[in-house]
Design an enzyme around this catalytic site. Structure first.
Site: not given
Length: 484
Positions: A160, A256, A290-291
């Site tokens: 990503n 992570e 992811c955020t």
């Protein structure tokens, strides 16, 4: 869209980087542009022997670079990248489908990572302790120093952020004089090779960073279990992270993983400002962070107005050809991902959600999408939906907002829109996440600061340059007489 498999004008045929050599193999992985279908590059499929050789070289090499020399390499690489922003960003766009705006921004972030790592490399990170602190103390001092790991670091990165995810592992490794073997995602490997070559050009000994590409089914276990590995650092999905944890054995691991990050909008919020954050947080990087804002939790008293603003601003978000400077969003990583988002939205609508904007798909191109009347049990918000989807859920009190936010397996980050200090205090103390950002998107940070999650979002170890450097080193203490 163009016919698939046409050769891209900037086609890149890459080789493994092992011990300072460029190694080619007959077996290759083809890399395609998600928007056009053009063949943009090829990378070798490494054999198990290739992987083993790389880790053997890494384990045996001992860097003698001084702090100044490490900082100089990182600073020079950052300057080279900034000067070549257009070229580097074009590689990200052509292999990932991220729009030019996002790719250019990513190159800036990579340069920041390198620059921060250079600054940290110059710091003496030891501590000193007096020993005459108790009645039975002595006139001595304890001094600490950080040392690189004895073995190699194995780094595995996702698709990503094709270059920035790599930089967040490579730069701290260089800053601490470690040796790393990197396996980037086979979907976006070209950016990793570009960054490695930039670092070599800046003076990095090639033994300190080797790059391996290959079929995960063939080489992934070796990247986890090789005898020369002291540490594994992985960013990616939860299932693979847990598999790594089960296989790693007596090794240090930093995982992570995913996120299901809420933007919580309270009844006192400035809705124009909050809806700006909602849209940016949902669609930047095609929602593939992811955020990213994965859930919008909105107080029911202002939900109708907020929803209208989000829908209106989503309609203005330009998406399409990632190479078009005017577009705010390109594709997602591939057609399979786009189909998944489309299916989850369709399922939510069938279960009672309301589609307000989007849910249009053409190949890997998936439109920014807004749905409301969403129930927490729906798959689109129960699981991590890693794309440009904005699901809106409502609550009636801060207790309900906190329970809803905490009601998933993830615990990475969050954004909060409120001006009330009592609310901010409760969110900070009670949200089960690694980060609480007030009046900002969940993903806000700088590359230096601690970043990471809990629960299924990771082990609680932090990334960010400073924290990564700590986890990449061993602490040694020594003592000596002090005073008379």
């Amino acid at each position: 869209m163009n016919a698939p498999h046409k050769l891209h004008p900037e086609f890149r045929a890459e080789a493994l980087r092992i011990g300072g050599e460029k190694v080619t193999r007959e077996r290759i992985i083809e890399v395609f542009n998600p928007y056009s279908g053009d063949l943009v590059g090829t990378v070798p499929k490494a054999s198990l022997d290739d992987v083993r050789r790389a880790f053997s070289i890494a384990k045996q090499y001992r860097s003698t670079l001084t702090r100044f020399e490490r900082a100089n390499i990182l600073d020079k690489a950052a300057a080279l990248l900034r000067a070549r922003t257009a070229e580097a960003a074009a590689i990200i766009t052509m292999e990932s489908g991220l729009c030019k705006k996002d790719a250019v921004y990513e190159i800036g972030r990579v340069a920041d990572v390198l620059g921060f790592a250079a600054g940290e490399a110059l710091k003496d990170d030891g501590q000193a302790f007096s020993c005459d602190l108790t009645p039975h103390g002595k006139k001595r001092r304890v001094v600490t120093q950080r040392e690189p790991l004895l073995g190699a670091i194995s780094a595995i990165t996702p698709f990503n952020h094709p270059m920035n995810q790599v930089a967040h592992k490579v730069a701290p490794s260089i800053a601490t004089n470690n040796r790393m073997v990197l396996k980037p995602s086979e979907k976006v490997p070209l950016s990793a090779y570009y960054l490695a070559d930039t670092l070599y050009e800046a003076g990095l000994p090639p033994e300190m960073l080797q790059v391996i590409t290959g079929d995960p089914m063939e080489i992934a276990d070796e990247m986890i279990t090789n005898e020369n590995i002291d540490m594994i650092t992985f960013t990616g999905g939860v299932s693979i992270g847990k598999y790594i944890a089960s296989k790693a054995g007596y090794r240090r691991i930093v995982l992570e993983l995913g996120g299901n990050d809420p933007l919580i909008v309270m009844e006192d919020a400035d809705l124009d400002r909050a809806s700006d954050l909602a849209v940016q947080g949902s669609y930047k990087n095609s929602g593939q962070r992811c955020t990213a804002v994965k859930r919008m939790l909105v107080h029911r008293d202002i939900a109708a107005q907020f929803t209208e603003l989000v829908a209106e601003k989503t309609r203005l978000w330009k998406y399409g050809d990632p190479a078009d400077d005017g577009n705010d969003m390109g594709t997602v990583i591939d057609e399979a991902a786009a189909r998944l988002f489309e299916a989850r939205v369709n399922e939510a609508v069938a279960q009672g959600a309301r589609l307000l904007v989007g849910n249009k798909r053409e190949g890997a191109l998936y439109s920014p999408t807004v749905i409301d009347r969403v129930d927490p049990k729906m798959t689109v918000v129960r699981e991590e939906t890693f794309g440009p989807v904005s699901p809106i859920l409502t609550f009636g009190s801060i207790d309900e907002a906190i329970a809803m936010s905490n009601g998933t397996a993830f615990g990475l980050s969050s954004g909060v829109c409120t001006n009330r200090l009592d609310y901010v205090t409760r969110f900070t103390n009670e949200l089960q996440v690694g980060t609480v950002n007030v009046w900002e998107v969940p993903g806000y940070r700088i590359e230096l600061t601690p970043f990471g999650g809990i629960k299924d979002s990771g082990l609680g170890y932090k990334e960010g340059v400073q924290e990564a450097m700590k986890s990449f080193t061993n602490t040694k203490t020594f003592t000596l007489p002090w005073g008379i």
